[in-house]
Design a protein around this motif. Sequence first.
Motif, PDB file in Angstrom:
ATOM      1  N   TYR A 273      -8.154 -18.590  -9.685  1.00 43.92           N
ATOM      2  CA  TYR A 273      -7.686 -17.275 -10.126  1.00 43.92           C
ATOM      3  C   TYR A 273      -8.851 -16.367 -10.511  1.00 43.92           C
ATOM      4  CZ  TYR A 273      -2.662 -18.172 -10.164  1.00 43.92           C
ATOM      5  OH  TYR A 273      -1.369 -18.403  -9.795  1.00 43.92           O
TER       6      TYR A 273
ATOM      7  N   ASP B  53      -0.304  -9.959  -6.483  1.00 41.10           N
ATOM      8  CA  ASP B  53      -0.361 -11.307  -7.032  1.00 41.10           C
ATOM      9  C   ASP B  53      -0.147 -12.337  -5.918  1.00 41.10           C
ATOM     10  OD1 ASP B  53       0.199 -13.717  -8.214  1.00 41.10           O
ATOM     11  OD2 ASP B  53       1.807 -12.996  -9.502  1.00 41.10           O
ATOM     12  N   PRO B  54      -1.171 -13.149  -5.616  1.00 38.67           N
ATOM     13  CA  PRO B  54      -0.996 -14.096  -4.513  1.00 38.67           C
ATOM     14  C   PRO B  54       0.007 -15.178  -4.896  1.00 38.67           C
ATOM     15  CG  PRO B  54      -3.074 -14.509  -5.634  1.00 38.67           C
ATOM     16  CD  PRO B  54      -2.470 -13.306  -6.289  1.00 38.67           C
ATOM     17  N   GLY B  55       1.023 -15.363  -4.105  1.00 39.26           N
ATOM     18  CA  GLY B  55       2.027 -16.366  -4.433  1.00 39.26           C
ATOM     19  C   GLY B  55       3.279 -15.734  -4.991  1.00 39.26           C
ATOM     20  N   ALA B  56       3.368 -14.406  -4.903  1.00 35.18           N
ATOM     21  CA  ALA B  56       4.553 -13.715  -5.392  1.00 35.18           C
ATOM     22  C   ALA B  56       5.013 -12.735  -4.333  1.00 35.18           C
ATOM     23  CB  ALA B  56       4.221 -12.969  -6.674  1.00 35.18           C
ATOM     24  N   TYR B  57       6.315 -12.702  -4.102  1.00 37.85           N
ATOM     25  CA  TYR B  57       6.794 -11.816  -3.042  1.00 37.85           C
ATOM     26  C   TYR B  57       8.143 -11.200  -3.380  1.00 37.85           C
ATOM     27  CZ  TYR B  57       9.115 -16.214  -1.851  1.00 37.85           C
ATOM     28  OH  TYR B  57       9.846 -17.377  -1.907  1.00 37.85           O
TER      29      TYR B  57
ATOM     30  N   PHE C 212     -10.515 -14.994  -7.624  1.00 37.23           N
ATOM     31  CA  PHE C 212      -9.710 -13.903  -7.064  1.00 37.23           C
ATOM     32  C   PHE C 212      -9.978 -12.595  -7.789  1.00 37.23           C
ATOM     33  CE2 PHE C 212      -5.840 -11.320  -7.149  1.00 37.23           C
ATOM     34  CZ  PHE C 212      -5.558 -11.202  -5.800  1.00 37.23           C
TER      35      PHE C 212
END
Lengths: 164, 586
Positions: free
Chosen positions: B482, B235-239, B485
């Motif tokens: 999104y 998930d881009p933006g989640a770490y 993506f």
Amino acid sequence: MAEDKTKIQEDTRKILVKWKTKRGSLIMALHEIQGAFGYVPWDAMEVVAEELKIPMAQIYSVLTFYNYFKLTAPGKVVISICDGTACHIKGGQSVIEAFEKELGVPAGTTTEDGLFYIQIVRCLGCCGLAPVVVVNGKTYGRVTPLDAPKIVAEWRETMAKEGV
Amino acid sequence: MVELSQEQIEKLKALGRTQKENLIKLGEEFKEKVKNYKASIYTCNATSCHSGGAASVLDAFRESLTAAGLEADVRVVCTGCMGLCASGPLARVEIKGKKAVLYQHVTPDMARVIVSEHVVPALKTEGEVKTSDYLKKQELSLDLPFFTKQRKIVLRLLGHSDPEDLGEYIANGGYQGLMKALTMKPEEVLEIIKKSGLRGRGGGGFPTGTKWEMLSKSPLVDGEKFMICNGDEGDPGAYMDSCILGGGSHAVLEGMMIGAYATGATSGWFYIRAEYPLAIQRMELAIKQAKRYGILGRNIFGTDFNFMADIRYGAGAFVCGEETALMSSVEGKRGTPRPRPPFPTQKGLFDKPTAINNVETLANVGPIMVNGPEWFSEVGTATSKGTKVFAITGKVKHSGLVEVPMGTTVGEMVNDIGGGTSSGKPFKAVQTGGPSGGVIPASELHMPLCYEELKKIGSMMGSGGMIVMDQDDSMVEIAKFYLGFTVDESCGKCAPCRIGGYQMLQLMKKIADGKGTKADVAKIKEIGNAMKKASLCGLGQTAPNPVLSTMKFFKNEYDALLIDGNEPDEENTEKQVKACNINTKK
């Protein structure tokens, strides 16, 4: 190029020693090969096919399925621009455009002199610094389009100093 | 595994018992070692702070402490994520007997000033220390709602310990959960996990105890059964997972091992994104240390439990977060999903029974074993127990990594913890669940964050990404982003996702360019609903969510871009969707 080929194949064979006996190790082997050469050379693939007893077609299909693998040598300076969500809404797209304009090539390609390679990546895990650009391991946070020429100039200078 | 004689096994058991004692001793030694320190400086060196230059800050702390002759008195700790990433690099100074002070945006120069103005006077003089205005300005109050509203189980040790020091983990209660589990019967361990109400933190929210029970009932195949830790946080933006693995790798390993004991699994795999070098490095180290101290191996701690673990790298394919695709990738193949059943717990990795759990889920297991299921289920809502880690990013003031009790409202997250929008402009919406989720508009600030409520509103918990948007952000643009993506990441195996996603994206582009019509919107809904019902895996089933949810809550933004947006709505939209539902019913 013949020498290159021998060298690549020899190195690849060495890398494969530990993966030969493990099951499902193709992707791990390819990771290590890319780590060694910066990309996965065709010559290395031939050795992988032979050593791991996997058809070339299957290796190629795996390589092209995953974004991480490169089939051609990238430039010496790899500019990774984040376009994850956090970077995107903070202006990541305009940063990408600024680098493309500065270097005159679209993302995913290498400049003609073989020096710069621009790639778009999805989230580098430091969203607090968005938008983020990473150049050969060095991170730049809160980048604006105006920073693009400065960053490129900085790396041109670094590479010139190193005699590249 | 090789068959061993009874005599050999007894020897290994004796060794295991010694190893357990050694491990406990390691924790005692650590406690003894830190007792002599008069102060500690904790410096965050997780990905975000590291990128901001934390490594040179650490060096500056060490150098100036040495120069002041205090290197034996002050412990400098390189920690995992402290949470408030937007203010990084962060450093917390703890002088014994005094209140801790947190500094933000620390530079090497500032580190030297912190030592000379704060640490040195505090240790060498009596009474209160007065620091300069310069340092005062860099202080970050630990009483901020950002810190006080959190409840940390998974992130408990991150920012407070050295993730590379096994002794410190043991001293903080590490591997106590595993040791306790090994004194029980596997079914008793299963019962505890079931009773705790722990559910999968990767997005789906499937009860962990139930999943493990399914695996425990599957017989071994060729003497094997597997556990997999899903660390393919795409998930881009989640770490979240990146930080949990990087700052608490032993806790994740411990959770996996408790699961393995409960289910009878024989070995485990950590599947981690190749883009997370620090997470990989720390997990490799944890496995190495665990092997050395007999935590991994044969006859662990003198019991009959054997377990080994290994790491596999992801290679940048979002679909590999889906469990069947992930297994295919661990096997070294293209990461394409397959239909279920058979479920992985019946036929999984290398066709053997397998349980796949998310990083955060596993990190919860150790503390549950130590503190009991009631302790865990007291936190949260009726159906969503415990806490959840979120990466709150985007246009929010305090962007970072937080852990809150389930049921915390969106408003508390955005306004209290997040401190409102970074731009100061009105808050518009927050996106949860990344490319699989949807938006929560400003009107729903009272909504509690839990699996059911998020699903009801057309989003999902997801792995914990939370993107805050202000009034300047176009919802059509974000939905298009999104969708772009997921179209990019679709593996192409099934038609609804491959073709549906692409066509939907074309229509979204048309609308964003101001060339769309109401008929296009209706078409998008039709395709979206078909994708939700007919796609093979979670990626395709959830890909339309960002679009459909923005259409629901921000219809006006779509209308404003449409050629015929001002005209009254026709009823055919509903009808078309209904017709489509009938056509695609399984």
